[in-house]
Each structure stands twice: as C-alpha cells, then as structure tokens.
Design a protein around this motif. Structure first.
Motif, PDB file in Angstrom:
ATOM      1  N   PRO A 162       6.587 -13.285 -14.841  1.00  0.00           N
ATOM      2  CA  PRO A 162       6.265 -14.381 -15.987  1.00  0.00           C
ATOM      3  C   PRO A 162       4.573 -14.610 -16.139  1.00  0.00           C
ATOM      4  N   PRO A 163       4.293 -15.959 -16.513  1.00  0.00           N
ATOM      5  CA  PRO A 163       3.318 -16.508 -17.339  1.00  0.00           C
ATOM      6  C   PRO A 163       3.251 -17.090 -15.833  1.00  0.00           C
ATOM      7  N   SER A 164       4.168 -17.853 -15.308  1.00  0.00           N
ATOM      8  CA  SER A 164       3.962 -18.854 -14.145  1.00  0.00           C
ATOM      9  C   SER A 164       3.529 -18.160 -13.060  1.00  0.00           C
ATOM     10  N   LYS A 165       3.596 -17.019 -12.693  1.00  0.00           N
ATOM     11  CA  LYS A 165       3.262 -16.382 -11.515  1.00  0.00           C
ATOM     12  C   LYS A 165       2.377 -15.502 -11.800  1.00  0.00           C
ATOM     13  N   TYR A 166       1.317 -14.866 -12.371  1.00  0.00           N
ATOM     14  CA  TYR A 166       0.255 -14.101 -12.412  1.00  0.00           C
ATOM     15  C   TYR A 166      -0.651 -14.835 -11.464  1.00  0.00           C
ATOM     16  N   GLN A 167      -0.688 -15.722 -10.566  1.00  0.00           N
ATOM     17  CA  GLN A 167      -1.492 -16.257  -8.920  1.00  0.00           C
ATOM     18  C   GLN A 167      -0.235 -15.834  -7.908  1.00  0.00           C
ATOM     19  N   LEU A 168      -0.667 -14.505  -7.781  1.00  0.00           N
ATOM     20  CA  LEU A 168       0.430 -13.854  -6.369  1.00  0.00           C
ATOM     21  C   LEU A 168       0.163 -13.689  -5.049  1.00  0.00           C
ATOM     22  N   THR A 169       0.829 -14.314  -3.982  1.00  0.00           N
ATOM     23  CA  THR A 169       0.198 -14.164  -2.540  1.00  0.00           C
ATOM     24  C   THR A 169       1.382 -13.004  -2.013  1.00  0.00           C
ATOM     25  N   PHE A 170       0.416 -12.110  -1.388  1.00  0.00           N
ATOM     26  CA  PHE A 170       1.354 -10.909  -0.180  1.00  0.00           C
ATOM     27  C   PHE A 170       1.384 -10.880   1.067  1.00  0.00           C
ATOM     28  N   GLY A 171       2.376 -11.264   1.494  1.00  0.00           N
ATOM     29  CA  GLY A 171       1.580 -10.985   2.988  1.00  0.00           C
ATOM     30  C   GLY A 171       2.343  -9.610   4.570  1.00  0.00           C
ATOM     31  N   PHE A 172       1.937  -9.685   5.431  1.00  0.00           N
ATOM     32  CA  PHE A 172       2.813  -8.405   6.401  1.00  0.00           C
ATOM     33  C   PHE A 172       3.544  -8.901   7.105  1.00  0.00           C
ATOM     34  N   LEU A 173       4.943  -8.694   7.508  1.00  0.00           N
ATOM     35  CA  LEU A 173       5.515  -9.139   7.966  1.00  0.00           C
ATOM     36  C   LEU A 173       5.118  -8.584   9.166  1.00  0.00           C
ATOM     37  N   PRO A 174       6.251  -8.840   9.970  1.00  0.00           N
ATOM     38  CA  PRO A 174       6.035  -8.010  11.854  1.00  0.00           C
ATOM     39  C   PRO A 174       5.861  -6.390  12.242  1.00  0.00           C
ATOM     40  N   GLY A 175       5.380  -6.131  12.350  1.00  0.00           N
ATOM     41  CA  GLY A 175       5.892  -4.281  12.711  1.00  0.00           C
ATOM     42  C   GLY A 175       4.997  -3.513  11.853  1.00  0.00           C
ATOM     43  N   THR A 176       4.149  -4.638  11.066  1.00  0.00           N
ATOM     44  CA  THR A 176       3.062  -3.920  10.519  1.00  0.00           C
ATOM     45  C   THR A 176       2.036  -3.688  11.102  1.00  0.00           C
ATOM     46  N   PRO A 177       1.160  -1.938  10.780  1.00  0.00           N
ATOM     47  CA  PRO A 177       0.037  -2.028  12.190  1.00  0.00           C
ATOM     48  C   PRO A 177      -1.083  -2.434  11.179  1.00  0.00           C
ATOM     49  N   SER A 178      -1.727  -3.106  12.317  1.00  0.00           N
ATOM     50  CA  SER A 178      -2.769  -3.525  12.085  1.00  0.00           C
ATOM     51  C   SER A 178      -4.097  -2.577  11.318  1.00  0.00           C
ATOM     52  N   ALA A 179      -4.014  -1.306  11.686  1.00  0.00           N
ATOM     53  CA  ALA A 179      -4.797  -0.319  10.783  1.00  0.00           C
ATOM     54  C   ALA A 179      -4.175  -0.609   9.390  1.00  0.00           C
ATOM     55  N   ALA A 180      -3.198  -1.278   9.030  1.00  0.00           N
ATOM     56  CA  ALA A 180      -3.032  -1.172   7.103  1.00  0.00           C
ATOM     57  C   ALA A 180      -3.140  -1.909   6.919  1.00  0.00           C
ATOM     58  N   THR A 181      -3.429  -3.429   7.456  1.00  0.00           N
ATOM     59  CA  THR A 181      -3.889  -4.518   6.727  1.00  0.00           C
ATOM     60  C   THR A 181      -4.910  -4.310   5.094  1.00  0.00           C
ATOM     61  N   GLY A 182      -6.397  -3.640   6.556  1.00  0.00           N
ATOM     62  CA  GLY A 182      -7.395  -4.409   5.621  1.00  0.00           C
ATOM     63  C   GLY A 182      -6.888  -2.511   4.149  1.00  0.00           C
ATOM     64  N   SER A 183      -6.739  -1.882   4.639  1.00  0.00           N
ATOM     65  CA  SER A 183      -6.759  -0.935   2.563  1.00  0.00           C
ATOM     66  C   SER A 183      -5.784  -1.533   2.481  1.00  0.00           C
ATOM     67  N   ILE A 184      -4.828  -1.877   2.810  1.00  0.00           N
ATOM     68  CA  ILE A 184      -3.388  -2.637   1.848  1.00  0.00           C
ATOM     69  C   ILE A 184      -4.439  -4.079   0.948  1.00  0.00           C
ATOM     70  N   VAL A 185      -5.472  -4.948   1.960  1.00  0.00           N
ATOM     71  CA  VAL A 185      -5.548  -6.108   1.171  1.00  0.00           C
ATOM     72  C   VAL A 185      -7.069  -5.202  -0.098  1.00  0.00           C
ATOM     73  N   GLN A 186      -7.403  -4.303   0.225  1.00  0.00           N
ATOM     74  CA  GLN A 186      -8.423  -3.473  -0.550  1.00  0.00           C
ATOM     75  C   GLN A 186      -7.701  -2.965  -2.071  1.00  0.00           C
ATOM     76  N   ALA A 187      -6.489  -2.478  -1.538  1.00  0.00           N
ATOM     77  CA  ALA A 187      -5.698  -2.213  -2.763  1.00  0.00           C
ATOM     78  C   ALA A 187      -5.454  -3.188  -3.966  1.00  0.00           C
ATOM     79  N   PHE A 188      -4.964  -4.462  -3.300  1.00  0.00           N
ATOM     80  CA  PHE A 188      -4.839  -5.793  -4.146  1.00  0.00           C
ATOM     81  C   PHE A 188      -6.020  -5.900  -4.966  1.00  0.00           C
ATOM     82  N   ALA A 189      -7.214  -5.778  -4.429  1.00  0.00           N
ATOM     83  CA  ALA A 189      -8.266  -6.528  -4.808  1.00  0.00           C
ATOM     84  C   ALA A 189      -8.302  -5.163  -5.635  1.00  0.00           C
ATOM     85  N   ILE A 190      -8.257  -3.171  -5.299  1.00  0.00           N
ATOM     86  CA  ILE A 190      -8.516  -2.641  -6.926  1.00  0.00           C
ATOM     87  C   ILE A 190      -7.683  -3.483  -7.974  1.00  0.00           C
TER      88      ILE A 190
END
Length: 313
Positions: A162-190
C-alpha cells in the motif's frame, strides 16, 4: 644352508603396497564425495530426453512433481498422477513449460527443454493457481506498449504494497553469512534507483518489513529446499516480506565460476517481494533461472516496465 630372507626388504615392499592401496581408496572416496557434492535434485531429468506421450519411463513421476511444483501441472488426483506414464495431461504441461520458456511447444522432452529444466530455478512457481503464467503475460500485457513487447507477469491477487509502505525496512536474520549482506544491500539499491520505493536496513531485523534468512531443506514454511543445484531461493509476495536462501548452494559475492551470486539471486527475489511474477525474457532479472558464475549489473527494461505497471507510476 639356504639364505635367510631379507625381512627388511619384505617389510618395505609390503609397506609400499599398503600405501599404494590406501592412496587408491582415498582418491576413489574423494571422487565419490566430489561427485555427490556436484549432484543436483534435477539430475533425474537427464535420462528423460526424447520422452513423449505414451512412454512409461522411470523418473516421469518425478517430472510430474517438478512441473506441479512450478505450476505447469495440476492433476494430482488423476489416475496417472502417481505413476511413470507420460499421458496427454503431462504432454500439455510440458507444452505449457515450453511456451513459457520460448521453446518449440512440441510436448516432447527434447534436449533444449531438458537443458532448461535442469538449470537452478527460483522456488516461486511460474504459474500461480493455474491462471497466471509467463505465457499468458505476453498476451495480457502487449497492449501496454506500442513499440515494445513486454513479458513480465503480475500474479493474480493484486499483490502489492500500500502507499503507506513505500518506505520499507529490511533486515538479516541470524545465520545470514556475513559475505552475503553487502551484495544484497546493493540489490536493494538497484531496485530503489528504478522504483518509487525507499529501502533502509533495520537495526532490529525481527521487526523489519523484509526479512532475509538462510535455510536448509524443510524450514517450516511449507516449501522445503531441495539441496544444491535445485531451488535457489524463494520470496513471499506482498505483504509477506520473507526472503529465504538455500544455505546448501555454493554462493559467492559477485561472479565466480561454479557459484551463485548472492546479489543476483537477491535482485530476483526482491522483485517477488515487491509483487512481480516471472518474466519470459531470458535477459530479465525476473527470468526464473539464474546461471552460475554470472552477476547482474542492473534491471532489464522488462523488469522496470513490470514494476511501473504494477504500481501505476
């Protein structure tokens, strides 16, 4: 008097024979482990090449489960649903799959069809509830552009934020490899560059709108992973907000031979998180399969047209 045997020479010879045998067994075991690690849950498809209606071949039942999983076949209570008969319902399902992937719709498992089926695949079905497919999207959305044929899909059900949720937060739950986070953050930026959405990383992942996590096999959401080389990841349509990676895949941050790129798979799954279905354009991010050793640099025009059509922006 007979000469005494040279025990030291005998001992050395026996030791060498033992070491040779040990080395042989170790190498054989290593090859077996390597082969096992490189196997895919889709390998059964390889020996089904050239199968067609009327055949009865071991593995066809697994093919039915495969096509059911991805939405092309829905006759689980039919007389042949649990056997290895290639009937007319399966032929039609194979033809549907071929149309979705721009293959010759013969209904026969030719080499190109099997090759496409064996590629690692997003776990989200290509057809949902039997009504929305990559094939129908070509017809459904062609009128939206005069000079461009688009092939994205918008699953039935009006899945969008809905229009009220066009600003979305994301988070990495425990167990997410540290090597993954930067690439996924970049995917959100794209995605942010080409949409009206704004994404920010939450300090409290459990309360984020979009939760990213890694899992193996059955992980409690009713959609178990199948091990290396099969389903790579899956994500919930809005407003579910969950993105699950298969932790058993070989992953990399960026393009690397023999590995799947965290960011490329994330870029695809974020499209589902925002409400897009699969595309039949092979170069699009929302195409259902991802190639090993490849990293997406950005969105395809088909992806951008799809998200704009969904949110009418």
């Amino acid at each position: 008097m007979a000469p005494k045997p040279d025990l030291s020479l005998f001992t050395v010879t026996l030791l060498l024979l033992f070491l040779t045998l040990f080395s042989f067994l170790s190498n054989a075991t290593a090859k077996e482990v390597h082969s096992s690690n490189n196997s895919s849950p889709f390998d059964f498809l390889d020996h089904l090449k050239c199968c067609h209606k009327g055949d009865k071949v071991k593995g066809i039942h697994d093919l039915k489960k495969y096509l059911h999983k991805f939405g092309c076949l829905d006759y689980m209570n039919h007389i042949h649903s649990n056997d290895d008969h290639f009937d007319q319902f399966l032929e039609e399902a194979v033809r549907t799959y071929q149309l979705n992937f721009n293959l010759n719709p013969t209904g026969t498992l030719d080499e190109k069809t099997i090759s496409m089926m064996m590629k690692p695949h997003c776990g989200v079905p290509d057809i949902i509830n039997g009504t929305t497919s990559m094939r129908s999207a070509k017809i459904k959305h062609q009128h939206r552009a005069i000079h461009t044929t688009v092939h994205y899909t918008l699953p039935d059900g009006d899945y969008k934020w809905p229009p009220s949720k066009y600003q979305l937060t994301f988070g990495f739950l425990p167990g997410t490899p540290s090597a993954a986070t930067g690439s996924i953050v970049q995917a959100f930026a794209i995605w942010q560059k080409s949409t009206h959405f704004k994404f920010s990383q939450s300090n409290n992942p459990q309360n984020a709108d979009l939760k990213i996590s890694f899992h193996k096999r059955d992980h409690g959401d009713g959609d178990p992973f199948d091990g290396p080389g099969g389903q790579l990841a899956h994500a919930a349509y809005p407003t579910g907000g969950t993105l699950h990676y298969d932790a058993e895949e070989t992953w990399s941050a960026g393009a690397k031979p023999g590995a799947m790129d965290y960011g490329s798979v994330g870029l695809h799954e974020i499209g589902h998180l925002l409400g897009l279905g699969h595309s039949s354009v092979e170069g699009a991010v929302m195409f259902p399969t991802v190639t090993e050793g490849v990293a997406y640099k950005g969105l395809h025009q088909d992806d951008i047209q799809g998200i704009k059509a969904l949110y009418k922006v």
